[in-house]
Design a protein around this motif. Structure first.
Motif, PDB file in Angstrom:
ATOM      1  N   GLU A   1       0.439  -1.285  -0.258  1.00  0.00           N
ATOM      2  CA  GLU A   1       0.480   0.429  -0.495  1.00  0.00           C
ATOM      3  C   GLU A   1       1.232   1.284   0.439  1.00  0.00           C
ATOM      4  O   GLU A   1       1.798   1.325   1.003  1.00  0.00           O
ATOM      5  N   GLU A   2       0.581   2.586  -0.605  1.00  0.00           N
ATOM      6  CA  GLU A   2       1.159   3.562  -0.860  1.00  0.00           C
ATOM      7  C   GLU A   2       0.485   4.732  -0.122  1.00  0.00           C
ATOM      8  O   GLU A   2      -0.441   5.081  -0.635  1.00  0.00           O
ATOM      9  N   LEU A   3       1.033   4.951   0.973  1.00  0.00           N
ATOM     10  CA  LEU A   3      -0.606   5.753   1.895  1.00  0.00           C
ATOM     11  C   LEU A   3       0.343   7.388   2.338  1.00  0.00           C
ATOM     12  O   LEU A   3       1.806   7.217   2.296  1.00  0.00           O
ATOM     13  N   ASP A   4      -0.623   8.220   2.491  1.00  0.00           N
ATOM     14  CA  ASP A   4       0.812   9.799   2.514  1.00  0.00           C
ATOM     15  C   ASP A   4       0.817   9.441   3.527  1.00  0.00           C
ATOM     16  O   ASP A   4       0.237   8.934   4.253  1.00  0.00           O
ATOM     17  N   PRO A   5       1.569  10.703   3.480  1.00  0.00           N
ATOM     18  CA  PRO A   5       2.214  10.602   4.900  1.00  0.00           C
ATOM     19  C   PRO A   5       1.220  10.650   5.973  1.00  0.00           C
ATOM     20  O   PRO A   5       0.979  10.455   6.850  1.00  0.00           O
ATOM     21  N   SER A   6       0.264  11.456   6.136  1.00  0.00           N
ATOM     22  CA  SER A   6      -1.410  11.894   7.160  1.00  0.00           C
ATOM     23  C   SER A   6      -1.714  10.510   7.634  1.00  0.00           C
ATOM     24  O   SER A   6      -2.228   9.633   8.667  1.00  0.00           O
ATOM     25  N   HIS A   7      -2.457   9.583   6.493  1.00  0.00           N
ATOM     26  CA  HIS A   7      -2.342   8.175   6.419  1.00  0.00           C
ATOM     27  C   HIS A   7      -1.159   6.830   7.893  1.00  0.00           C
ATOM     28  O   HIS A   7      -1.765   6.216   8.601  1.00  0.00           O
ATOM     29  N   ARG A   8      -0.127   7.215   6.940  1.00  0.00           N
ATOM     30  CA  ARG A   8       0.546   6.370   7.985  1.00  0.00           C
ATOM     31  C   ARG A   8       0.894   6.715   9.099  1.00  0.00           C
ATOM     32  O   ARG A   8       0.908   6.130   9.862  1.00  0.00           O
TER      33      ARG A   8
END
Length: 291
Positions: free
Chosen positions: A15-22
């Motif tokens: 999964e490629e998550l944006d910083p906020s999701h990580r």
């Protein structure tokens, strides 16, 4: 969009998550781990509690006897000229005993975890090396074990206060508001010390020498307000000071804690919890090879 990698002939979705999701996933991960391994946590916690006083005739009665003896010793052995403005109407000697014991409860909780955490992974080496074992759960389990013992000490203190004063302030209902952050603080500290202790046993020896000093660096035998400036401010650099102050406010002074002190305790709790987990998780795979 998630990417697909092929490892040993198997497709693995990354999964490629944006910083906020990580960041959100990181905040939830420790609690998700505890929930996922809840059956293992319960099983090992039961064994830890069963073994706490193994071989003792009195067994868990010692959990009640020890704080009673402590209160008795503080009552008859200590006297002070400090003017403690307690909400409870008791003699100065009994009031000072309760004052000391409320600080000792917090200090003992911290001390038990600080002494054990550096060597904790070494205690369970056979599990960690021979099975797929969630090593991060050990800090949670041992903290819960120490929590039960601490809860018994607090219950003894409240019962003693009730027997002497015939009443308890309504603010004791706020005890969970300080106790839960304290537990989170100690879990985070344990994760950090577990990881350090896996790499060097010096962490354990350091705690043996440093922890006793906290009895004097924490306002256990004296109120924070008795210190001259600027020490009355800098003593809060010791995170335990805030927890001790809030404990006394709700149990002995029957008042709401200073919002600045409580905000500081929440900050130290949240920061230590997540920093400890981040540090442990960062070296999780290396720990197996070094213990």
């Amino acid at each position: 969009m998630p990417s697909v990698n092929v490892v040993n002939g198997k497709q693995i979705v990354v999964e490629e998550l944006d910083p906020s999701h990580r960041f959100a996933r990181f905040l939830v991960k420790p609690f998700a781990q505890v929930w996922h391994h809840r059956d293992l946590v319960r099983a090992i916690l039961r064994r830890e509690l069963r073994d706490r006083f193994k071989g003792s005739v009195a067994g868990w009665a010692w959990a009640v006897i020890a704080p009673l003896l402590a209160i008795a010793v503080y009552t008859f052995a200590f006297t002070t000229n400090l003017q403690l403005k307690l909400a409870v109407d008791v003699s100065p000697r009994v009031g000072y005993a309760l004052f000391i014991f409320s600080g000792i409860v917090v200090l003992n909780f911290f001390s038990e975890m600080a002494f054990r955490a550096p060597m904790l992974l070494h205690e369970y080496t056979h599990f960690i090396k021979q099975t797929i074992f969630p090593s991060d759960m050990l800090a949670v389990i041992t903290t819960l074990r120490a929590t039960l013992y601490t809860v018994i000490s607090i219950a003894v203190m409240l019962l003693f206060q009730l027997a002497v004063v015939r009443s308890l302030p309504w603010t004791v209902l706020l005890l969970p508001l300080i106790f839960i952050p304290l537990i989170a603080f100690l879990v985070g500290m344990s994760w950090f010390m577990c990881a350090i202790g896996a790499f060097t046993r010096d962490a354990g020896y350091l705690m043996i020498n440093v922890v006793p000093l906290f009895m004097f660096a924490t306002p256990v035998f004296y109120p924070q307000s008795s210190l001259p400036p600027p020490f009355d401010f800098w003593i809060y650099a010791n995170a335990l000071t805030g927890y001790v102050e809030v404990m006394r406010d709700v149990v002995l002074l029957a008042k709401l804690p200073d919002w600045r002190v409580y905000a500081w305790t929440l900050f130290t709790s949240v920061f230590t919890f997540y920093f400890g987990y981040w540090f442990f998780d960062r070296y999780r795979n290396v720990i197996v090879d070094v213990i």
